[in-house]
Design an enzyme around this catalytic site. Structure first.
Site, PDB file in Angstrom:
ATOM      1  N   GLU A   1     -20.255  42.883 -16.006  1.00 17.27           N
ATOM      2  CA  GLU A   1     -19.075  42.235 -16.573  1.00 17.27           C
ATOM      3  C   GLU A   1     -18.635  41.089 -15.666  1.00 17.27           C
ATOM      4  O   GLU A   1     -17.850  41.284 -14.736  1.00 17.27           O
ATOM      5  CB  GLU A   1     -17.920  43.227 -16.747  1.00 17.27           C
ATOM      6  CG  GLU A   1     -18.185  44.325 -17.759  1.00 17.27           C
ATOM      7  CD  GLU A   1     -17.010  45.268 -17.935  1.00 17.27           C
ATOM      8  OE1 GLU A   1     -15.956  45.042 -17.296  1.00 17.27           O
ATOM      9  OE2 GLU A   1     -17.145  46.231 -18.710  1.00 17.27           O
TER      10      GLU A   1
ATOM     11  N   TYR B   1     -20.032  47.742 -27.037  1.00 12.63           N
ATOM     12  CA  TYR B   1     -19.518  49.101 -26.934  1.00 12.63           C
ATOM     13  C   TYR B   1     -19.609  49.797 -28.299  1.00 12.63           C
ATOM     14  O   TYR B   1     -19.554  49.147 -29.349  1.00 12.63           O
ATOM     15  CB  TYR B   1     -18.049  49.094 -26.522  1.00 12.63           C
ATOM     16  CG  TYR B   1     -17.756  48.836 -25.072  1.00 12.63           C
ATOM     17  CD1 TYR B   1     -18.285  49.642 -24.073  1.00 12.63           C
ATOM     18  CD2 TYR B   1     -16.885  47.810 -24.694  1.00 12.63           C
ATOM     19  CE1 TYR B   1     -17.980  49.426 -22.738  1.00 12.63           C
ATOM     20  CE2 TYR B   1     -16.571  47.584 -23.359  1.00 12.63           C
ATOM     21  CZ  TYR B   1     -17.122  48.400 -22.385  1.00 12.63           C
ATOM     22  OH  TYR B   1     -16.809  48.187 -21.068  1.00 12.63           O
TER      23      TYR B   1
ATOM     24  N   ASN C   1     -18.220  54.734 -18.538  1.00 18.22           N
ATOM     25  CA  ASN C   1     -17.850  53.353 -18.227  1.00 18.22           C
ATOM     26  C   ASN C   1     -16.836  53.333 -17.092  1.00 18.22           C
ATOM     27  O   ASN C   1     -15.775  53.934 -17.204  1.00 18.22           O
ATOM     28  CB  ASN C   1     -17.246  52.660 -19.452  1.00 18.22           C
ATOM     29  CG  ASN C   1     -16.956  51.193 -19.185  1.00 18.22           C
ATOM     30  OD1 ASN C   1     -17.843  50.458 -18.747  1.00 18.22           O
ATOM     31  ND2 ASN C   1     -15.730  50.763 -19.411  1.00 18.22           N
ATOM     32  N   GLU C   2     -17.217  52.669 -16.017  1.00 15.37           N
ATOM     33  CA  GLU C   2     -16.327  52.526 -14.853  1.00 15.37           C
ATOM     34  C   GLU C   2     -15.690  53.865 -14.477  1.00 15.37           C
ATOM     35  O   GLU C   2     -14.483  53.953 -14.222  1.00 15.37           O
ATOM     36  CB  GLU C   2     -15.261  51.465 -15.129  1.00 15.37           C
ATOM     37  CG  GLU C   2     -15.844  50.070 -15.278  1.00 15.37           C
ATOM     38  CD  GLU C   2     -14.793  48.994 -15.494  1.00 15.37           C
ATOM     39  OE1 GLU C   2     -13.758  49.291 -16.119  1.00 15.37           O
ATOM     40  OE2 GLU C   2     -15.009  47.861 -15.042  1.00 15.37           O
TER      41      GLU C   2
END
Length: 653
Positions: free
Chosen positions: A268, A83, A187-188
């Site tokens: 992930e 990240y 992200n998500e």
């Protein structure tokens, strides 16, 4: 990576002499793309599958980047995920830092030099159990801004950041000769309430403008139809993430619903899980991880193990979840490499699984880094915090009728001391309360220097205090880390609502934004104490600084070495060694007891200075006033769960 050009030297005999010329010849350009026909990636024209692990350069000292990366390579990985935390590089607006431990380009080059590809996740939001999911707190100066949306104020800040970051990334893309094979956008996002596809389309356009049309852009979401539906748009390849106990076939069916063709990806696969103060240390059995990894690889899928090494939330960088529970300083994560980079049983078991599917590198694996127990170090109380306001707040206090939050005070991390006078006599215990749960996050209360107790977000909303009319009421508020996941990431800190004393609203505040890190870095000097400030109770003492030093032993080779610091009898606070902010300690709540101390902050040529800010109660009045350096971490102290209903693998990264 190989250069995309080759230099040829052509020589000939010409007029009795040697004539040479350099001719630049182009070789095949590096390519990385999605092969929809064969359901895989294609790297330089060949089918490719990545087996990756997550490492956060912001949680591992630069000194150890190479060691950790090499251990990942030797396990058999061919890529790393990392990240880019926005607020790590832009703590203050338009002040960008990319050197030292923040030298992203150097980290990426080390991965490249070690033979590892990179999947980059630059956000702008990353979650990651990182303060506010890496969104800078100064964005909240627009107090009605809608984060992670098409809100113009938010997009202006995002564009400003990405216009600096993405040009640094472009030369490091694989098609430009660098290691970066793909880039994640947001992200998500499907786990966030906004579900704003215009926002995602804005990001895709922004990334394409800076990175070009060839790089693979992708999204990652939890493996439910709703999450992926909200989390991706045209122009992004949709990946999923899931834990090792999930139904892997069903999880990939969700991805196939959105991507009927192309590579299967679990971005992930959780090798462990995150901790919170006051909850047990999370451990995931090695057999659970290896079984899931074997299944994923057996399906031909690409996989990233989150985390491969967790590292440390040095300073104030930890995040939090709701109901409010902050993550501890250690981000060990029960990962294959420990917080300190040590090899584990899980590491070698994963290597054996990977060996079934690809060749792992030959040669020795770098060993675990040695640790040294330097032993106990005496400390002495040097300053009561409230006596040091001229040093800790050199710009002077801010006055307001009602309390201001941290952002309004331009204080984004650490502590603010709020001061007012008792408006009435409180000889009998009187309720000091935050009726709207407005203490974010923990407040240490004194009256004329006499400790009264603690107010705590979501847990302790009122205490009884005593004092005379006109007495000084000090409320030291600690920002324990901003919420990093869910709809409440716009997490204001400080006294965010009014306090009451009995039935009266407290007004007339004087507020001191404390620059403690600056003061510690410059050295705290001896100062006389007022007698009342030494007052203690059976449970609390006034927040105070304790100072000591130690020398690295001579005559022992290879010192300094990594170590861990233990806090026997201490309660809660912050610690610095040689001015470096190691992070928060809280052995009274656990599960983390020791803090990791990397060797590069220690000195062999001068005394090593320790500064401890104890917020509640030190052992120094009744027990030895020491901290102790040990060679073994303690991350799993027994605690009673404050939130026993919290589930493994619930929530995002």
């Amino acid at each position: 990576m190989a250069s995309s050009e080759t230099v040829c030297c052509i020589c000939a005999l010409f007029f009795g002499g040697i004539f040479c010329t350099l001719i630049w010849t182009a070789t095949a350009k590096h390519t990385f793309q999605i092969d929809y026909e064969n359901n895989c990636f294609k790297k330089d024209g060949e089918s490719f599958r990545y087996i990756s692990g997550s490492i956060h350069y912001s949680r591992v000292p630069r000194y150890y980047w190479k060691d950790r990366i090499l251990k990942m390579y030797m396990l058999g990985l061919n890529a790393v995920h990392t990240y880019v935390p926005w607020n790590f590089h832009e703590v203050m607006p338009k002040k960008f830092v990319f050197d030292g431990d923040k030298d992203l380009e150097h980290f990426l080059q080390l991965a490249n030099d070690s033979g590892l590809l990179v999947i980059l996740r630059p956000g702008p939001y990353i979650c990651a159990e990182w303060d506010m999911g890496s969104l800078p707190a100064w964005i909240l100066k627009k107090d009605r801004v809608v984060l992670r949306s098409s809100d113009p104020d938010y997009l202006a800040a995002v564009d400003q950041w990405m216009n600096v970051l993405l040009p640094k990334i472009r030369p490091l893309l694989y098609n430009n000769g660098g290691p970066i094979i793909s880039v994640q956008v947001e992200n998500e996002y499907g786990s966030y309430f906004a579900c704003d596809h215009d926002y995602l389309r804005h990001l895709v356009k922004l990334f394409r403008y800076h990175l070009g049309d060839e790089v693979v852009l992708f999204s990652t979401d939890g493996s439910s139809l709703h999450n992926v539906q909200c989390g991706t748009v045209d122009g992004l390849y949709a990946a999923v993430d899931f834990g090792p106990t999930e139904d892997i076939t069903k999880c990939f069916e969700v991805q196939r619903h959105f991507e009927p063709k192309g590579p299967l990806i679990n971005s992930e696969l959780y090798t462990g899980w995150l901790d919170h103060w006051g909850e047990k240390h999370q451990v995931v059995a090695t057999s659970v991880i290896t079984r899931a990894l074997d299944t994923v690889l057996g399906l031909g899928a690409n996989v990233n193990m989150y985390m491969f090494i967790g590292g440390t939330n040095f300073g104030y960088w930890n995040g939090a979840n709701t109901p409010y529970a902050a993550q501890p300083t250690s981000y060990d994560y029960d990962a294959p490499l420990s917080e300190a980079g040590d090899l584990t049983v899980k590491y070698f078991a994963i290597r054996e699984v990977i060996r079934k599917y690809k060749k792992v590198p030959d040669g020795p694996i770098p060993p675990s880094v040695p640790k040294f127990a330097y032993g106990p170090v005496p400390l002495k109380r040097q300053h009561i915090l409230s006596e040091m306001l001229d040093v800790l707040c050199p710009s002077g206090p801010v006055k307001s009728v009602y309390p201001l939050n941290f952002v309004q005070l331009n204080q984004y991390f650490g502590f603010v001391l709020y001061r007012t006078l008792l408006p009435k006599d409180c000889s009998s215990p009187t309720s000091l309360a935050s009726p709207l749960n407005g203490v974010h996050d923990r407040a240490y209360i004194t009256v004329d220097g006499v400790p009264q107790g603690v107010l705590e977000r979501d847990k302790v909303l009122s205490i009884n205090i005593t004092g005379k009319s006109g007495a000084t009421l000090d409320i030291l508020v600690e920002n324990q880390g901003r919420v990093n996941f869910g709809k409440y990431i716009n997490d204001f800190k400080g006294l965010v609502t009014n306090l009451t004393l009995g039935k009266d609203l407290l007004t007339g505040w004087t507020m001191y934004p404390l620059r403690i890190d600056d003061a510690v870095g410059q050295g705290l000097k001896e100062k006389s104490h007022k007698s009342f400030l030494s007052s203690t109770s059976s449970t609390f003492s006034a927040p105070a600084f304790y100072i000591g030093s130690f020398d690295i032993p001579s005559g022992i080779p290879d010192l300094p070495q990594d170590t861990f610091i233990n806090f026997p009898g201490w309660t809660k606070g912050q610690i610095w060694i040689n001015g470096f902010n190691l992070g928060r300690y809280w052995p009274a709540r656990g599960p983390q007891i020791t803090l990791y101390v990397p060797r590069h902050i220690l000195s062999t040529s001068a005394p090593n200075n320790i500064t401890v800010l104890e917020l509640e109660k030190s052992p120094c009045d009744v027990k030895p006033c020491v901290v102790e350096f040990v060679d073994t971490p303690v991350l799993n102290a027994t605690v009673s769960n404050i939130f026993p209903g919290r589930k493994l693998f619930a929530g995002g990264h």
